[in-house]
Design a protein around this motif. Structure first.
Motif, short mmCIF file in Angstrom:
data_model
loop_
_atom_site.label_atom_id
_atom_site.label_comp_id
_atom_site.label_asym_id
_atom_site.label_seq_id
_atom_site.Cartn_x
_atom_site.Cartn_y
_atom_site.Cartn_z
N LEU A 55 73.90 -10.39 -26.65
CA LEU A 55 74.04 -11.85 -26.46
C LEU A 55 72.97 -12.65 -27.20
CD1 LEU A 55 74.84 -11.73 -22.63
CD2 LEU A 55 76.47 -12.15 -24.49
N HIS A 56 72.12 -11.99 -28.00
CA HIS A 56 70.92 -12.67 -28.49
C HIS A 56 71.20 -13.84 -29.43
CE1 HIS A 56 71.12 -10.38 -32.30
NE2 HIS A 56 70.31 -11.29 -32.78
N ASP A 57 72.37 -13.87 -30.08
CA ASP A 57 72.62 -14.94 -31.05
C ASP A 57 73.67 -15.95 -30.59
OD1 ASP A 57 70.78 -14.69 -33.09
OD2 ASP A 57 72.03 -13.38 -34.33
N VAL A 58 74.25 -15.79 -29.41
CA VAL A 58 75.35 -16.70 -29.05
C VAL A 58 74.86 -18.11 -28.68
CG1 VAL A 58 76.93 -14.84 -28.35
CG2 VAL A 58 75.53 -15.96 -26.61
N ASP A 59 73.54 -18.24 -28.46
CA ASP A 59 72.99 -19.59 -28.22
C ASP A 59 71.91 -19.92 -29.25
OD1 ASP A 59 74.36 -20.43 -25.67
OD2 ASP A 59 73.53 -18.50 -25.04
N ASP A 60 72.01 -19.30 -30.42
CA ASP A 60 71.02 -19.56 -31.47
C ASP A 60 71.01 -21.05 -31.82
OD1 ASP A 60 69.46 -17.94 -33.85
OD2 ASP A 60 70.29 -19.84 -34.54
N VAL A 61 69.81 -21.60 -31.96
CA VAL A 61 69.69 -23.04 -32.18
C VAL A 61 70.41 -23.50 -33.45
CG1 VAL A 61 67.43 -22.91 -33.35
CG2 VAL A 61 68.04 -24.97 -32.09
N LYS A 62 70.49 -22.59 -34.44
CA LYS A 62 71.15 -22.98 -35.70
C LYS A 62 72.68 -22.98 -35.57
CE LYS A 62 68.46 -19.79 -37.90
NZ LYS A 62 68.15 -19.32 -36.59
N LEU A 63 73.19 -22.10 -34.71
CA LEU A 63 74.65 -21.98 -34.58
C LEU A 63 75.19 -22.83 -33.44
CD1 LEU A 63 75.06 -18.09 -34.75
CD2 LEU A 63 75.16 -19.73 -36.61
N SER A 64 74.40 -22.94 -32.38
CA SER A 64 74.89 -23.61 -31.18
C SER A 64 73.77 -24.44 -30.56
CB SER A 64 75.38 -22.52 -30.20
OG SER A 64 75.93 -23.10 -29.06
N PRO A 65 73.36 -25.54 -31.25
CA PRO A 65 72.20 -26.29 -30.80
C PRO A 65 72.33 -26.85 -29.38
CG PRO A 65 73.24 -27.35 -32.73
CD PRO A 65 73.95 -26.06 -32.49
N SER A 66 73.57 -27.18 -28.97
CA SER A 66 73.71 -27.82 -27.66
C SER A 66 73.54 -26.83 -26.51
CB SER A 66 75.06 -28.53 -27.55
OG SER A 66 76.07 -27.56 -27.62
N THR A 67 73.69 -25.52 -26.77
CA THR A 67 73.54 -24.56 -25.65
C THR A 67 72.25 -23.77 -25.74
OG1 THR A 67 74.60 -22.67 -26.78
CG2 THR A 67 76.07 -24.25 -25.67
N SER A 68 71.46 -24.00 -26.82
CA SER A 68 70.34 -23.09 -27.06
C SER A 68 69.24 -23.19 -26.00
CB SER A 68 69.78 -23.28 -28.47
OG SER A 68 68.88 -24.33 -28.49
N LEU A 69 69.00 -24.37 -25.48
CA LEU A 69 67.92 -24.52 -24.49
C LEU A 69 68.20 -23.71 -23.23
CD1 LEU A 69 65.23 -25.92 -23.89
CD2 LEU A 69 66.54 -27.77 -22.83
N ASN A 70 69.39 -23.87 -22.67
CA ASN A 70 69.70 -23.19 -21.40
C ASN A 70 70.49 -21.91 -21.54
OD1 ASN A 70 68.39 -25.13 -19.76
ND2 ASN A 70 70.10 -26.52 -20.13
N LYS A 71 70.79 -21.53 -22.78
CA LYS A 71 71.54 -20.28 -23.05
C LYS A 71 72.88 -20.29 -22.31
CE LYS A 71 67.70 -18.83 -24.99
NZ LYS A 71 67.30 -20.13 -25.51
N ASP A 72 73.59 -21.41 -22.43
CA ASP A 72 74.82 -21.59 -21.66
C ASP A 72 75.89 -20.54 -21.97
OD1 ASP A 72 73.84 -23.94 -20.41
OD2 ASP A 72 74.26 -25.04 -22.25
N ASN A 73 76.04 -20.17 -23.24
CA ASN A 73 77.10 -19.20 -23.58
C ASN A 73 76.79 -17.83 -22.98
OD1 ASN A 73 78.52 -21.10 -25.10
ND2 ASN A 73 77.34 -20.66 -26.95
N ALA A 74 75.53 -17.41 -23.10
CA ALA A 74 75.14 -16.11 -22.54
C ALA A 74 75.28 -16.14 -21.02
CB ALA A 74 73.71 -15.78 -22.94
N ARG A 75 74.77 -17.20 -20.40
CA ARG A 75 74.83 -17.35 -18.93
C ARG A 75 76.27 -17.29 -18.42
NH1 ARG A 75 70.25 -18.67 -16.19
NH2 ARG A 75 68.65 -19.33 -17.67
N LYS A 76 77.15 -17.99 -19.12
CA LYS A 76 78.55 -18.05 -18.68
C LYS A 76 79.14 -16.63 -18.67
CE LYS A 76 82.80 -20.64 -19.62
NZ LYS A 76 83.73 -19.72 -20.24
N PHE A 77 78.90 -15.88 -19.75
CA PHE A 77 79.43 -14.51 -19.80
C PHE A 77 78.85 -13.67 -18.65
CE2 PHE A 77 78.86 -10.08 -20.79
CZ PHE A 77 80.15 -9.70 -21.09
N LEU A 78 77.55 -13.79 -18.42
CA LEU A 78 76.89 -12.95 -17.42
C LEU A 78 77.34 -13.34 -16.00
CD1 LEU A 78 73.38 -12.94 -19.15
CD2 LEU A 78 74.91 -10.96 -18.90
N ILE A 79 77.50 -14.64 -15.76
CA ILE A 79 77.96 -15.10 -14.43
C ILE A 79 79.39 -14.61 -14.19
CG2 ILE A 79 78.62 -17.15 -13.08
CD1 ILE A 79 76.17 -18.57 -14.44
N GLU A 80 80.22 -14.75 -15.21
CA GLU A 80 81.62 -14.31 -15.05
C GLU A 80 81.72 -12.81 -14.79
OE1 GLU A 80 83.71 -17.75 -17.81
OE2 GLU A 80 83.67 -15.69 -18.57
#
Ligand code: ADP
Ligand code: NI
Length: 213
Positions: A55-80
């Motif tokens: 999951l290390h790049d799914v919230d990379d600031v260059k690819l996904s600036p809006s989720t990078s602070l809270n790691k929303d994409n990684a969190r969503k996968f892990l919570i699900e």
């Protein structure tokens, strides 16, 4: 392989399907495989290392600036996938500490973080590292080389992220710094070998550039 890891691999494969900047699915897969090899030698927690690597790049600031602070994409996968909140926080912390930020880079606070950081950085070295640098340069409209533009050493995170340079300069501005920043013994050994290959590549490149046949 654990079902959870299979699902994480499927998730990142889908996530990176249109990504050509050098952060792609196969980069993630290589980081995962390398991280597991180092984790076995270091007797680290394999599941945490695996999930953080995948999951290390799914919230990379260059690819996904809006989720990078809270790691929303990684969190969503892990919570699900019903990972408990303590492990989620640990994985997000590992991801947060990985990135290269010039002189603002951090040494991760956990063994698992050190391993994933090493694995990510090893993929910026060697034959693949050379290919990724030129792929990134092309993707960002950078020129390969200009003898009049000199590399800038010791940049802060802000400077590193904002200055525009050449791809050859990137070798001096980042890639040749990585060997001495490796956290684990195994990664340091691999880095030594890969860096030597890159040094040879640079000398051949400059030699041909200068017209030596
Ligand atoms: P990280 O995975 O540590 O966050 P980056 O996102 O900075 O690393 O880099 C991803 C890949 O793109 C690496 O292989 C890196 O060498 C390459 N890259 C990053 N910035 C540049 C640049 N300015 N010029 C050429 N290649 C670059
Ligand atoms: Ni990466």
């Amino acid at each position: 392989m654990e079902l959870l890891i299979k699902k994480a691999i499927g998730f990142v494969k889908d996530f990176f399907k249109n990504e050509y900047s050098g952060h792609d699915f196969y980069h993630t897969l290589r980081v995962y495989n390398t991280a597991i090899e180092i984790a076995k030698e270091e007797q680290a927690n394999i599941r945490t290392v695996s999930l953080a690597a995948l999951l290390h790049d799914v919230d990379d600031v260059k690819l996904s600036p809006s989720t990078s602070l809270n790691k929303d994409n990684a969190r969503k996968f892990l919570i699900e996938n019903n990972i408990d909140y303590k492990e989620i926080d640990l994985i997000c912390k590992i991801i947060d500490e990985i990135s290269y930020k010039g002189t603002d880079s951090v040494k991760p606070s956990t063994l698992e973080g050190c391993i994933v950081q090493d694995a990510d950085r090893l993929d910026a070295l060697g034959a693949i590292g050379i290919a990724r640098a030129f792929a990134y340069g092309g993707n960002h409209n950078r020129i390969m080389y200009d003898p009049e533009i000199l590399p800038e050493l010791n940049m802060s995170e802000y400077e590193y992220r904002n200055h525009v340079s050449t791809t050859i300069n990137h070798f001096y501005e980042k890639l040749f710094n990585l060997k001495s920043l490796m956290n684990t013994k195994k990664a340091h050994e691999i880095a030594e070998n890969r860096e030597q290959y890159m040094q040879e590549f640079i000398s051949k490149f400059i030699n041909e550039w200068e017209g030596n046949l």
